[in-house]
Design an enzyme around this catalytic site. Structure first.
Site, mmCIF file in Angstrom:
data_model
loop_
_atom_site.group_PDB
_atom_site.id
_atom_site.type_symbol
_atom_site.label_atom_id
_atom_site.label_comp_id
_atom_site.label_asym_id
_atom_site.label_seq_id
_atom_site.Cartn_x
_atom_site.Cartn_y
_atom_site.Cartn_z
ATOM 1 N N LYS A 102 0.832 -1.204 0.000
ATOM 2 C CA LYS A 102 0.000 0.000 0.000
ATOM 3 C C LYS A 102 0.869 1.256 0.000
ATOM 4 C CE LYS A 102 -3.726 1.987 2.862
ATOM 5 N NZ LYS A 102 -4.482 1.814 4.105
ATOM 6 N N SER A 186 -12.869 2.825 1.970
ATOM 7 C CA SER A 186 -11.498 3.049 1.520
ATOM 8 C C SER A 186 -11.054 1.914 0.629
ATOM 9 C CB SER A 186 -10.588 3.151 2.724
ATOM 10 O OG SER A 186 -10.689 1.948 3.446
ATOM 11 N N SER A 210 -10.001 -0.095 6.777
ATOM 12 C CA SER A 210 -9.283 -0.097 5.501
ATOM 13 C C SER A 210 -8.728 -1.452 5.089
ATOM 14 C CB SER A 210 -8.128 0.888 5.541
ATOM 15 O OG SER A 210 -8.594 2.125 5.905
#
Ligand SMILES: *[C@@H]1O[C@H](CO)[C@@H](O)[C@H](O)[C@H]1NC(C)=O
Ligand SMILES: *[C@@H]1O[C@H](CO)[C@@H](O)[C@H](O)[C@H]1NC(C)=O
Ligand SMILES: *[C@@H]1O[C@H](CO)[C@@H](O)[C@H](O)[C@H]1NC(C)=O
Ligand SMILES: *[C@@H]1O[C@H](CO)[C@@H](O)[C@H](O)[C@H]1NC(C)=O
Ligand SMILES: *[C@@H]1O[C@H](CO)[C@@H](O)[C@H](O)[C@H]1NC(C)=O
Ligand SMILES: *[C@@H]1O[C@H](CO)[C@@H](O)[C@H](O)[C@H]1NC(C)=O
Length: 510
Positions: A102, A186, A210
């Protein structure tokens, strides 16, 4: 000798091309990859090439990947060379396995770390994030960075930017199952990339939802570890009370391989990782991948979560799943009440939003001041950057309300500390009390709806694919528990996955 080797190579190539022994790239698991490396049907280079091709093919549609690592093939070639020469590093747990990270997690290499924001493009970190350093030691190949519409999420209300799955640098993400489906709070690159076979495994962070939410909407497995189990050093922060780093993968076993590699003490996140280190089992988490993992478990079903209309796909499938769990030896306890559930779910009423915005400013400014170079040095400068680039940052569409609210705060004072104590009390009187009183191993909820129950005091959760609704949109089931409950959550999640086998590769429906 050279001729013999050439003949042997040809023979192996013929075998591989022959079909039956060729490596199956689609839906490859870490276990199959490691067998492939061993039996000679696969190299890291071939695997990286496969994922790079997948990214080239699918990213224009899905926008799951924000950057590809220009050194990925070199790292793969090195892993292949180490394997063929019997180098000791080749025995590491994720040796040669391509991983997507990420864009909130720092890598000290040619990849940028930007949280999807143009303001941070060109910033230089001092070192790899703690979890990335561990993954490199485990031999993983860094394939690239996953898109992160979350920065947009920070900018407007929780439900605005994220719902659109958009980031200034990465573009508009899409669900590979149903392209027009609503993306959750998200929903982002890592889960989409895992679902669509654009990487072997992926790594994400969660403050609130998330990991659990995008994993559940993309039919992949997400583990949100107990806060502190994994280091947050080098991770663009939101709240040090709530932030945690965990894997998103296609299978529970893959996620557990990654978890094993990333847990542990880090001097740069000392207090939290030291406190949580007591939860890490000596021989790691793979021992809990037990087919009989549901047997003897006590699973609680809190009221207010499974209220689906009779006859809908979700209602039917969830009911079947509960029966399956009972059939495999779990005691399922229904109709449980969580004290003050409405108070827990009300993130404005509980004061959570006030605390999060105060923590965000403090932690982000600390992160920025630790960079060795950055075009912006504070939240105030990020706000100014957005104002100076309104078109690129879509200021008209998303605003930057949360950034403004955050900048307006003055740190963690008496008022904030009172709210934090109240949030802890809500959780202690809620999920903790319920689980203790009924001696539960887990609470079961649909999708990521357990998030507020477990976020405030850093509890763990695992989502596993459970089915697909009438439109083909994935839904999932979440096992959550108390601090350090990862071993039993993994047992239940793995047994559930193996008995239901609900996951299907994405359909790319319109
Ligand atoms: C090697 O292992 C993979 C599984 O990872 C299998 O698909 C393949 O058929 C095996 N090939 C040979 C030559 O044994
Ligand atoms: C990182 O950002 C710079 C622009 O500042 C760009 O030139 C470079 O290609 C990016 N790195 C990667 C790996 O995409
Ligand atoms: C329920 O939670 C809210 C916070 O969201 C709090 O203000 C309220 O006092 C709580 N009620 C009870 C009965 O604990
Ligand atoms: C949340 O709490 C606020 C403040 O206590 C209250 O005004 C609001 O109605 C609550 N929202 C819900 C959905 O209960
Ligand atoms: C850098 O990070 C460390 C660890 O989080 C922190 O203690 C320190 O205050 C930060 N800021 C600077 C300017 O070094
Ligand atoms: C900032 O704080 C002031 C004073 O407390 C308030 O009037 C203003 O509305 C706040 N602005 C934002 C964006 O929250």
């Amino acid at each position: 000798m050279a001729r013999l080797r050439a003949l042997l190579t040809l023979a192996v190539l013929a075998l591989v091309a022959g079909g039956s022994c060729a490596f199956e790239f689609e839906e490859a698991t870490i276990d199959s990859i490691l067998v492939g490396f061993k039996n000679g049907s696969l190299t890291s280079t071939a695997l990286v090439r496969y994922y790079l091709d997948q990214i080239t093919r699918l990213n224009p549609l899905l926008h799951a990947v924000i950057e590809v690592n220009p050194d990925a093939l070199r790292q793969a070639a090195r892993a292949d060379a180490e394997r063929s020469t019997g180098h000791h590093r080749a025995a590491a747990g994720l040796h040669g396995v391509p991983l997507l990270i990420k864009d909130l997690i720092a890598t000290r290499d040619r990849l940028n770390t930007t949280a999807g924001s143009l303001a941070l493009l060109g910033s230089v970190v001092r070192r790899d994030a703690g979890v990335v350093a561990r993954l490199r030691r485990a031999g993983a190949v860094v394939l690239g960075k996953a898109n992160l519409p979350e920065w947009a999420n920070f900018r407007s209300a929780r439900s605005a930017g994220g719902l659109h799955g958009w980031s200034a640098r990465g573009g508009q993400s899409r669900d590979p199952y149903v392209l027009s489906a609503n993306l959750c709070g998200s929903s982002t690159g890592s889960s989409i990339a895992a679902a669509a076979n654009m990487a072997a495994v992926t790594l994400r962070t969660e403050t609130m939802d998330s990991i659990l939410c995008p994993a559940s909407l993309n039919s992949v497995v997400g583990i949100k570890p107990t806060v502190g189990l994994t280091s947050r050093s080098g991770v663009i922060p939101f709240s040090s009370r709530q932030d945690t780093v965990g894997p998103i993968c296609r299978t529970v076993a893959d996620a557990v391989h990654v978890l094993d590699a990333i847990v542990g003490y880090d001097a740069l996140d000392a207090a939290a990782t030291k406190a949580a280190s007591k939860y890490i089992p000596q021989d790691g988490y793979k021992q809990f991948l037990k087919i009989e993992g549901l047997n003897g478990k006590r699973i609680g079903i809190p009221n207010g979560f499974f209220d689906f209309t009779d006859g809908t796909e979700r209602q039917i499938v969830y009911k079947q799943h509960l029966n399956t769990m009972k059939q495999y030896g779990a005691t399922v306890i229904e109709n449980l009440d969580i004290a003050n559930l409405s108070g827990i779910l009300n993130i404005t009423g509980s004061g959570l939003l006030n605390v999060l915005t105060a923590e965000f400013k403090f932690n982000l400014n600390n992160y920025l001041s630790n960079l060795s170079y950055s075009p912006v040095h504070s939240l105030a400068e990020i706000i100014a950057f957005n104002n100076a680039h309104p078109v690129e940052e879509k200021l008209k569409e998303y605003g930057q309300q949360v950034l403004l609210m955050s900048e307006n705060t003055t740190g963690i004072g008496t008022q904030e500390r009172t709210i934090i104590r109240q949030l802890e009390e809500l959780s202690e009187n809620g999920i903790v009390k319920l689980m203790t009183e009924h001696r539960l191993d887990a609470i079961l909820t649909p999708d990521s709806e357990a998030t507020p129950l477990i976020a405030y005091i850093g509890l763990p959760g695992i989502v596993v694919p459970a089915g697909y609704d009438e439109q083909g949109v994935p839904f999932s089931i979440c096992y959550s528990g108390l601090k350090g409950y990862e071993p039993r959550l993994i047992e239940m999640a793995y047994a559930f996955e193996q008995t239901t086998k609900a996951r299907k590769p994405p359909m790319f429906k319109n």
